[in-house]
Design a protein around this motif. Structure first.
Motif, PDB file in Angstrom:
ATOM      1  N   GLY A 120      -1.675 -36.355   9.907  1.00  0.00           N
ATOM      2  CA  GLY A 120      -2.148 -35.671  11.150  1.00  0.00           C
ATOM      3  C   GLY A 120      -0.286 -34.790  10.953  1.00  0.00           C
ATOM      4  N   THR A 128      -1.838 -31.714  13.353  1.00  0.00           N
ATOM      5  CA  THR A 128      -2.817 -32.375  14.630  1.00  0.00           C
ATOM      6  C   THR A 128      -1.251 -32.424  15.287  1.00  0.00           C
ATOM      7  OG1 THR A 128      -3.742 -34.240  13.337  1.00  0.00           O
ATOM      8  CG2 THR A 128      -2.946 -34.654  15.434  1.00  0.00           C
ATOM      9  N   LYS A 129       0.122 -32.841  14.957  1.00  0.00           N
ATOM     10  CA  LYS A 129       1.308 -33.154  15.775  1.00  0.00           C
ATOM     11  C   LYS A 129       1.468 -31.570  15.624  1.00  0.00           C
ATOM     12  CE  LYS A 129       6.456 -34.138  14.519  1.00  0.00           C
ATOM     13  NZ  LYS A 129       7.254 -34.240  13.365  1.00  0.00           N
ATOM     14  N   LEU A 141      -0.570 -30.227  18.276  1.00  0.00           N
ATOM     15  CA  LEU A 141       0.019 -31.080  20.108  1.00  0.00           C
ATOM     16  C   LEU A 141       1.082 -30.993  21.416  1.00  0.00           C
ATOM     17  CD1 LEU A 141      -1.992 -34.417  19.471  1.00  0.00           C
ATOM     18  CD2 LEU A 141      -2.915 -33.672  21.136  1.00  0.00           C
ATOM     19  N   THR A 156      -0.370 -43.302  16.352  1.00  0.00           N
ATOM     20  CA  THR A 156       1.546 -42.809  15.810  1.00  0.00           C
ATOM     21  C   THR A 156       1.088 -41.291  17.066  1.00  0.00           C
ATOM     22  OG1 THR A 156       1.061 -43.322  12.903  1.00  0.00           O
ATOM     23  CG2 THR A 156       2.002 -40.974  14.966  1.00  0.00           C
ATOM     24  N   TYR A 157       0.486 -40.938  17.359  1.00  0.00           N
ATOM     25  CA  TYR A 157       0.167 -40.012  18.705  1.00  0.00           C
ATOM     26  C   TYR A 157      -0.807 -40.244  19.424  1.00  0.00           C
ATOM     27  CZ  TYR A 157       0.996 -37.160  14.324  1.00  0.00           C
ATOM     28  OH  TYR A 157       1.211 -36.995  13.234  1.00  0.00           O
ATOM     29  N   THR A 158       0.311 -40.037  20.430  1.00  0.00           N
ATOM     30  CA  THR A 158      -0.550 -41.301  21.954  1.00  0.00           C
ATOM     31  C   THR A 158      -0.939 -39.910  23.292  1.00  0.00           C
ATOM     32  OG1 THR A 158       1.713 -41.195  22.705  1.00  0.00           O
ATOM     33  CG2 THR A 158       0.741 -43.922  20.884  1.00  0.00           C
ATOM     34  N   ASP A 159      -1.168 -39.112  22.512  1.00  0.00           N
ATOM     35  CA  ASP A 159      -0.885 -38.135  23.802  1.00  0.00           C
ATOM     36  C   ASP A 159      -2.367 -37.990  24.118  1.00  0.00           C
ATOM     37  OD1 ASP A 159      -1.994 -35.588  24.448  1.00  0.00           O
ATOM     38  OD2 ASP A 159       0.006 -34.574  23.972  1.00  0.00           O
TER      39      ASP A 159
END
Length: 79
Positions: free
Chosen positions: A25, A28-29, A32, A55-58
């Motif tokens: 990610g 990804t990070k 976002l 890890t990514y709760t967006d």
């Protein structure tokens, strides 16, 4: 960084983005952190997919555990 230059090279503002094989990610990070509409991350490894979801709760992110080559793109068309 290289990732920032990649993202700055394209206009993703308010866009829906497909990320293929996000792995851990790092891209990804960065995606976002921009004003995108939605991010679909296609990952075939169940461990990486689980990691991304935890890890990514967006709310703009949807992790899909499937091969991008098998995707039926009709499901992404507006109804």
């Amino acid at each position: 960084s290289v990732v920032d230059h990649m993202i700055d090279a394209v206009n993703i503002k308010d866009a829906s983005v497909f990320e293929i094989g996000p792995g851990g990610g790092f891209l990804t990070k960065s995606i976002l952190q921009h004003p995108i509409a939605r991010l679909w991350a296609f990952e075939i490894d169940p461990d990486w997919a689980d990691y991304l979801q935890k890890t990514y709760t967006d709310p703009r992110l949807e992790v899909r555990l499937e091969n991008f080559l098998d995707v039926d793109f009709a499901c992404f068309e507006p109804h």
